[in-house]
Design a protein around this motif. Structure first.
Motif, PDB file in Angstrom:
ATOM      1  N   THR A   3       0.850  -1.186   0.000  1.00  0.00           N
ATOM      2  CA  THR A   3       0.000   0.000   0.000  1.00  0.00           C
ATOM      3  C   THR A   3       0.890   1.242   0.000  1.00  0.00           C
ATOM      4  OG1 THR A   3      -0.144   0.121   2.408  1.00  0.00           O
ATOM      5  CG2 THR A   3      -1.836  -1.181   1.261  1.00  0.00           C
ATOM      6  N   ARG A   4       0.273   2.364  -0.330  1.00  0.00           N
ATOM      7  CA  ARG A   4       1.030   3.624  -0.383  1.00  0.00           C
ATOM      8  C   ARG A   4       0.223   4.728   0.280  1.00  0.00           C
ATOM      9  NH1 ARG A   4       2.208   7.265  -5.599  1.00  0.00           N
ATOM     10  NH2 ARG A   4       3.692   8.688  -4.642  1.00  0.00           N
ATOM     11  N   LYS A   5       0.713   5.213   1.426  1.00  0.00           N
ATOM     12  CA  LYS A   5       0.079   6.333   2.120  1.00  0.00           C
ATOM     13  C   LYS A   5       0.573   7.616   1.456  1.00  0.00           C
ATOM     14  CE  LYS A   5      -0.449   8.408   6.672  1.00  0.00           C
ATOM     15  NZ  LYS A   5      -0.046   8.332   8.086  1.00  0.00           N
ATOM     16  N   LEU A   6      -0.350   8.387   0.919  1.00  0.00           N
ATOM     17  CA  LEU A   6       0.003   9.605   0.208  1.00  0.00           C
ATOM     18  C   LEU A   6       0.228  10.765   1.181  1.00  0.00           C
ATOM     19  CD1 LEU A   6      -2.649   9.393  -2.648  1.00  0.00           C
ATOM     20  CD2 LEU A   6      -0.247   8.721  -2.768  1.00  0.00           C
ATOM     21  N   THR A   7       1.152  11.627   0.854  1.00  0.00           N
ATOM     22  CA  THR A   7       1.327  12.870   1.595  1.00  0.00           C
ATOM     23  C   THR A   7       0.233  13.838   1.136  1.00  0.00           C
ATOM     24  OG1 THR A   7       2.738  13.890  -0.075  1.00  0.00           O
ATOM     25  CG2 THR A   7       3.841  12.559   1.649  1.00  0.00           C
ATOM     26  N   ALA A   8       0.067  14.919   1.868  1.00  0.00           N
ATOM     27  CA  ALA A   8      -0.912  15.938   1.474  1.00  0.00           C
ATOM     28  C   ALA A   8      -0.582  16.483   0.088  1.00  0.00           C
ATOM     29  CB  ALA A   8      -0.950  17.065   2.505  1.00  0.00           C
ATOM     30  N   GLU A   9       0.690  16.643  -0.209  1.00  0.00           N
ATOM     31  CA  GLU A   9       1.100  17.154  -1.521  1.00  0.00           C
ATOM     32  C   GLU A   9       0.795  16.154  -2.628  1.00  0.00           C
ATOM     33  OE1 GLU A   9       3.173  17.103   1.246  1.00  0.00           O
ATOM     34  OE2 GLU A   9       2.846  19.230   1.703  1.00  0.00           O
ATOM     35  N   GLU A  10       1.089  14.881  -2.379  1.00  0.00           N
ATOM     36  CA  GLU A  10       0.808  13.850  -3.387  1.00  0.00           C
ATOM     37  C   GLU A  10      -0.693  13.740  -3.641  1.00  0.00           C
ATOM     38  OE1 GLU A  10       4.431  10.654  -2.726  1.00  0.00           O
ATOM     39  OE2 GLU A  10       2.779  10.678  -1.282  1.00  0.00           O
ATOM     40  N   PHE A  11      -1.486  13.769  -2.559  1.00  0.00           N
ATOM     41  CA  PHE A  11      -2.930  13.709  -2.703  1.00  0.00           C
ATOM     42  C   PHE A  11      -3.436  14.925  -3.481  1.00  0.00           C
ATOM     43  CE2 PHE A  11      -7.183  14.792  -0.932  1.00  0.00           C
ATOM     44  CZ  PHE A  11      -7.881  13.734  -1.488  1.00  0.00           C
ATOM     45  N   GLY A  12      -2.961  16.100  -3.116  1.00  0.00           N
ATOM     46  CA  GLY A  12      -3.369  17.328  -3.801  1.00  0.00           C
ATOM     47  C   GLY A  12      -3.060  17.297  -5.291  1.00  0.00           C
ATOM     48  N   ALA A  13      -1.967  16.671  -5.661  1.00  0.00           N
ATOM     49  CA  ALA A  13      -1.577  16.590  -7.069  1.00  0.00           C
ATOM     50  C   ALA A  13      -2.529  15.727  -7.896  1.00  0.00           C
ATOM     51  CB  ALA A  13      -0.148  16.065  -7.191  1.00  0.00           C
ATOM     52  N   THR A  14      -3.343  14.904  -7.233  1.00  0.00           N
ATOM     53  CA  THR A  14      -4.297  14.057  -7.965  1.00  0.00           C
ATOM     54  C   THR A  14      -5.628  14.767  -8.201  1.00  0.00           C
ATOM     55  OG1 THR A  14      -5.238  12.971  -5.999  1.00  0.00           O
ATOM     56  CG2 THR A  14      -3.264  11.960  -7.000  1.00  0.00           C
ATOM     57  N   LYS A  15      -5.768  15.978  -7.680  1.00  0.00           N
ATOM     58  CA  LYS A  15      -6.979  16.774  -7.902  1.00  0.00           C
ATOM     59  C   LYS A  15      -6.800  17.533  -9.207  1.00  0.00           C
ATOM     60  CE  LYS A  15      -7.903  17.411  -2.996  1.00  0.00           C
ATOM     61  NZ  LYS A  15      -8.076  18.411  -1.932  1.00  0.00           N
ATOM     62  N   ILE A  16      -7.310  16.948 -10.268  1.00  0.00           N
ATOM     63  CA  ILE A  16      -7.103  17.489 -11.608  1.00  0.00           C
ATOM     64  C   ILE A  16      -8.425  18.038 -12.141  1.00  0.00           C
ATOM     65  CG2 ILE A  16      -6.431  16.928 -13.973  1.00  0.00           C
ATOM     66  CD1 ILE A  16      -4.678  14.693 -12.744  1.00  0.00           C
ATOM     67  N   ILE A  75     -14.732  12.846   8.034  1.00  0.00           N
ATOM     68  CA  ILE A  75     -13.449  12.137   7.924  1.00  0.00           C
ATOM     69  C   ILE A  75     -13.650  10.853   7.134  1.00  0.00           C
ATOM     70  CG2 ILE A  75     -11.576  11.039   9.213  1.00  0.00           C
ATOM     71  CD1 ILE A  75     -12.321  13.004  11.503  1.00  0.00           C
ATOM     72  N   ALA A  76     -12.821  10.670   6.118  1.00  0.00           N
ATOM     73  CA  ALA A  76     -12.925   9.480   5.271  1.00  0.00           C
ATOM     74  C   ALA A  76     -11.537   9.054   4.799  1.00  0.00           C
ATOM     75  CB  ALA A  76     -13.807   9.767   4.060  1.00  0.00           C
ATOM     76  N   MET A  77     -11.398   7.761   4.558  1.00  0.00           N
ATOM     77  CA  MET A  77     -10.195   7.251   3.917  1.00  0.00           C
ATOM     78  C   MET A  77     -10.453   7.344   2.409  1.00  0.00           C
ATOM     79  SD  MET A  77      -7.153   6.098   4.002  1.00  0.00           S
ATOM     80  CE  MET A  77      -6.813   5.605   5.689  1.00  0.00           C
ATOM     81  N   VAL A  78      -9.586   8.073   1.731  1.00  0.00           N
ATOM     82  CA  VAL A  78      -9.743   8.250   0.289  1.00  0.00           C
ATOM     83  C   VAL A  78      -8.799   7.303  -0.430  1.00  0.00           C
ATOM     84  CG1 VAL A  78      -9.627   9.864  -1.648  1.00  0.00           C
ATOM     85  CG2 VAL A  78     -10.295  10.692   0.615  1.00  0.00           C
ATOM     86  N   LEU A  79      -9.368   6.503  -1.307  1.00  0.00           N
ATOM     87  CA  LEU A  79      -8.546   5.699  -2.216  1.00  0.00           C
ATOM     88  C   LEU A  79      -8.420   6.497  -3.494  1.00  0.00           C
ATOM     89  CD1 LEU A  79      -9.998   2.100  -1.969  1.00  0.00           C
ATOM     90  CD2 LEU A  79      -8.132   3.111  -0.702  1.00  0.00           C
ATOM     91  N   VAL A  80      -7.209   6.647  -3.971  1.00  0.00           N
ATOM     92  CA  VAL A  80      -6.985   7.320  -5.239  1.00  0.00           C
ATOM     93  C   VAL A  80      -6.737   6.226  -6.270  1.00  0.00           C
ATOM     94  CG1 VAL A  80      -5.578   8.952  -6.529  1.00  0.00           C
ATOM     95  CG2 VAL A  80      -6.045   9.361  -4.094  1.00  0.00           C
ATOM     96  N   HIS A  91      -3.532   5.964  -0.840  1.00  0.00           N
ATOM     97  CA  HIS A  91      -4.641   6.306   0.056  1.00  0.00           C
ATOM     98  C   HIS A  91      -4.265   7.504   0.915  1.00  0.00           C
ATOM     99  CE1 HIS A  91      -2.140   3.506   2.415  1.00  0.00           C
ATOM    100  NE2 HIS A  91      -2.541   4.198   3.485  1.00  0.00           N
ATOM    101  N   TYR A  92      -5.301   8.210   1.387  1.00  0.00           N
ATOM    102  CA  TYR A  92      -5.094   9.427   2.163  1.00  0.00           C
ATOM    103  C   TYR A  92      -6.258   9.596   3.124  1.00  0.00           C
ATOM    104  CZ  TYR A  92      -4.280  14.366   3.149  1.00  0.00           C
ATOM    105  OH  TYR A  92      -4.044  15.565   3.776  1.00  0.00           O
ATOM    106  N   LEU A  93      -5.969   9.842   4.400  1.00  0.00           N
ATOM    107  CA  LEU A  93      -7.009  10.085   5.382  1.00  0.00           C
ATOM    108  C   LEU A  93      -7.421  11.553   5.277  1.00  0.00           C
ATOM    109  CD1 LEU A  93      -8.668   8.711   7.620  1.00  0.00           C
ATOM    110  CD2 LEU A  93      -6.968   9.559   9.248  1.00  0.00           C
ATOM    111  N   LEU A  94      -8.625  11.783   4.784  1.00  0.00           N
ATOM    112  CA  LEU A  94      -9.128  13.131   4.528  1.00  0.00           C
ATOM    113  C   LEU A  94      -9.960  13.617   5.698  1.00  0.00           C
ATOM    114  CD1 LEU A  94      -9.458  15.458   2.454  1.00  0.00           C
ATOM    115  CD2 LEU A  94     -11.500  14.268   1.648  1.00  0.00           C
ATOM    116  N   ASP A  95      -9.616  14.780   6.199  1.00  0.00           N
ATOM    117  CA  ASP A  95     -10.309  15.402   7.322  1.00  0.00           C
ATOM    118  C   ASP A  95     -10.761  16.781   6.856  1.00  0.00           C
ATOM    119  OD1 ASP A  95     -11.074  16.709   9.644  1.00  0.00           O
ATOM    120  OD2 ASP A  95      -9.328  16.077  10.800  1.00  0.00           O
TER     121      ASP A  95
END
Length: 104
Positions: A3-16, A75-80, A91-95
Motif C-alpha cells: 500500500t502507499r500512504k500519500l502525503t498531502a502534496e501527493e494527494f493534492g496533485a491528484t486533484k485534476i 473524515i474518510a479514507m480516500v482511495l486514489v 490512500h489518504y485520510l481526509l479530514d
C-alpha cells in the motif's frame, strides 16, 4: 499487498480539473483487497471498517477518489484510483472539519 500512504502534496496533485461527482455505477476495478491491506495506523483513531463508500469523484480522466466513510461524516479514507493503470495509486485520510473544531 503493498500500500502507499500519500502525503498531502501527493494527494493534492491528484486533484485534476473540476471534480465530477459520480452518482451511480460500478467501480472501475475491485479495490477492497487494497483497503484490507491498509495498515491500521494509517486510519488513526477513525473506523472505516463498515466499508461504506460515501462519495466518488472523477478527477479528469486520470484519477478517481473513492471516499470510504469513517464514524464521522467529515473524515474518510480516500482511495486514489489510477484509471489508466486500473490500480490503486494510494490512500489518504481526509479530514474536512473546520480547523480548531475537535471531533466529539
Amino acid at each position: 499487498m503493498e500500500t502507499r500512504k500519500l502525503t498531502a502534496e501527493e494527494f493534492g496533485a491528484t486533484k485534476i480539473g473540476k471534480p465530477e461527482k459520480i452518482e451511480a455505477g460500478e467501480p472501475v476495478f475491485d479495490f477492497w483487497a487494497y483497503v484490507e491491506a491498509i495498515p491500521v495506523e494509517d486510519f488513526g483513531a477513525y473506523d472505516c471498517t463498515a466499508g461504506i463508500v460515501g462519495h466518488v469523484y472523477r478527477m479528469g480522466d486520470q484519477y478517481e477518489h473513492v471516499l470510504i466513510q469513517s464514524q464521522y461524516a467529515e473524515i474518510a479514507m480516500v482511495l486514489v484510483l489510477d484509471l489508466m493503470k486500473k490500480e490503486v495509486y494510494g490512500h489518504y485520510l481526509l479530514d474536512i472539519r473546520p480547523r480548531g473544531k475537535p471531533v466529539i
